[in-house]
Motif scaffolding. Sequence first.
Motif, PDB file in Angstrom:
ATOM      1  N   ARG A 262      11.512  42.754  -6.482  1.00 55.20           N
ATOM      2  CA  ARG A 262      11.952  41.451  -5.979  1.00 55.20           C
ATOM      3  C   ARG A 262      10.746  40.616  -5.560  1.00 55.20           C
ATOM      4  NH1 ARG A 262      16.590  38.895  -4.020  1.00 55.20           N
ATOM      5  NH2 ARG A 262      16.282  37.471  -2.286  1.00 55.20           N
ATOM      6  N   ARG A 263       9.857  41.207  -4.792  1.00 56.43           N
ATOM      7  CA  ARG A 263       8.701  40.461  -4.276  1.00 56.43           C
ATOM      8  C   ARG A 263       7.692  40.136  -5.363  1.00 56.43           C
ATOM      9  NH1 ARG A 263       3.713  41.994  -2.479  1.00 56.43           N
ATOM     10  NH2 ARG A 263       4.251  44.210  -2.614  1.00 56.43           N
TER      11      ARG A 263
ATOM     12  N   THR B  51       5.815  53.192  -8.067  1.00 55.25           N
ATOM     13  CA  THR B  51       6.863  52.311  -7.574  1.00 55.25           C
ATOM     14  C   THR B  51       6.308  50.938  -7.227  1.00 55.25           C
ATOM     15  OG1 THR B  51       6.628  52.902  -5.234  1.00 55.25           O
ATOM     16  CG2 THR B  51       8.066  54.298  -6.593  1.00 55.25           C
TER      17      THR B  51
ATOM     18  N   THR C 153      17.497  39.929  -9.278  1.00 58.03           N
ATOM     19  CA  THR C 153      17.584  41.121  -8.446  1.00 58.03           C
ATOM     20  C   THR C 153      18.910  41.839  -8.670  1.00 58.03           C
ATOM     21  OG1 THR C 153      16.168  40.072  -6.791  1.00 58.03           O
ATOM     22  CG2 THR C 153      17.459  41.959  -6.069  1.00 58.03           C
TER      23      THR C 153
ATOM     24  N   LEU D 202      19.256  49.497   0.859  1.00 58.49           N
ATOM     25  CA  LEU D 202      18.546  48.226   0.683  1.00 58.49           C
ATOM     26  C   LEU D 202      19.154  47.170   1.600  1.00 58.49           C
ATOM     27  CD1 LEU D 202      18.209  48.240  -3.205  1.00 58.49           C
ATOM     28  CD2 LEU D 202      16.579  49.078  -1.501  1.00 58.49           C
TER      29      LEU D 202
ATOM     30  N   PRO E 285      12.838  48.112  -4.470  1.00 57.27           N
ATOM     31  CA  PRO E 285      11.835  49.096  -4.889  1.00 57.27           C
ATOM     32  C   PRO E 285      12.305  49.820  -6.149  1.00 57.27           C
ATOM     33  CG  PRO E 285      13.091  49.912  -3.012  1.00 57.27           C
ATOM     34  CD  PRO E 285      13.547  48.496  -3.248  1.00 57.27           C
TER      35      PRO E 285
ATOM     36  N   ARG F  15      14.921  43.655  -0.619  1.00 57.88           N
ATOM     37  CA  ARG F  15      13.885  44.461  -1.259  1.00 57.88           C
ATOM     38  C   ARG F  15      14.473  45.073  -2.519  1.00 57.88           C
ATOM     39  NH1 ARG F  15      12.550  48.969   0.506  1.00 57.88           N
ATOM     40  NH2 ARG F  15      14.185  49.347   2.053  1.00 57.88           N
TER      41      ARG F  15
ATOM     42  N   ASP G  38       7.874  46.858  -5.521  1.00 56.09           N
ATOM     43  CA  ASP G  38       8.987  46.020  -5.067  1.00 56.09           C
ATOM     44  C   ASP G  38       9.186  44.915  -6.096  1.00 56.09           C
ATOM     45  OD1 ASP G  38      10.809  44.330  -3.888  1.00 56.09           O
ATOM     46  OD2 ASP G  38       9.796  44.249  -1.945  1.00 56.09           O
TER      47      ASP G  38
END
Length: 417
Positions: free
Chosen positions: A154-155, A150, A263, A398, A413, A411, A152
């Motif tokens: 977005r980050r 997994t 996202t 989320l 994930p 976030r 993140d």
Amino acid sequence: MTTDPAPAQDPPPAPGTYRMRPGGGCPHADNAALLARGPVARVVLPGEIAGMAVLGHAELREFLAHPDVAKDPRHFTAMREGGVPDGWPLRTFATVPGMTTADGADHRRLRGPVAAAFTPSRVEALRPRITTLVDTLLDEVEEAARADGTADLRRLFALPLPMAVIGELLGVDPAHHERLHALSERVVATGAGPEQTLAANRALLAVLGEVAAARAADPGDDLTSALIAARDEGGGRLDDAEVIGTLLLMVVAGHETTLNLLTNAVRALCAHRDQLRLVLDGRATWAQAVEETLRWDSPVSAFPFRYATRDLTLGSTVIPAGLPVLAGYSAAGRDRAAHGPDADRFDVTRAGPRHLSLGHGPHYCPGAPLARLEATVALERLFGRFPGLTLAEPEETLPPAAGFVGNSVRRLPVRLR
């Protein structure tokens, strides 16, 4: 927007008026409830400031291009009369010097240098660089997922891609990227307190001042250097405040919108595997997936501000002159009057009126071609490499964006395989 009871410390809104949620949240249920009552709503903004929101697609399209609608804050009655404090969390949206708070000839003067950087040919020339950035970031995402599968997204992907692209266009040292993003998030957070708001604005302006000073000392082939040259030309096409204000707009809008778009697109495609399969099988295009995301889950929910310069009737509702008005992009995207009874359904093959999520009229987003290119390349490379990508947590867990301006989650994930 919400019909929930107001907090105990605040007076209740007048009948038929809806209190904006400063802390944000998914807007779609509230939008639907408001649209059921009409395409234009009275709202209460943070700080008990009276305002309006235009929610219906047809009404918003008319409003955005109406000759009696302005962006200049001199038309904002409460601000002009001293009723809006310096630490008001939405003050920057109303007052930042630049094309988003200008009208007519001033708007054209300020928009010119920016629009020149986003012509179709200049944007298309960025495709190889964007593709390289995307592939590099996907390598990093895959490496981050080695431990448990997994990451993140977005980050590690949706944020650094548009931040790198707009940073290179502006000539911003990569060392500033993380700081600029953190400050941008604080500036657009509608629930921030006065001290937080003022501190974030001061810090963001200080960083942008450093960027402008670096480019003035060492000009390059970038937009910041072009803005400084426009400032220094005979006739003073821009002043110092307008250069910094334009940089602020470009940094915030140039990455936050695309960050949310990417996202939201990944979330939508993961939740609608049949639609993802249409694109992967070549029965629909990635560009169609991007456009449907823009309609169905607009990256900007309610954007501040415009002002009627006279009492203006939209639908059957009067928008009084001088009230701040929000453009309800996420509501308009799911307006059944425009998009049909299945407006809530995500459908990449949808035909119908074009969404308004990137604006309309003279203030249409100049960076729209770049946002579309970044999103299209990113989604094609992402799902081409990881076609089995899924969310690693239930979507309802989320955390939503911190405010009612942006619309996304904080976030993302995902499980790559």
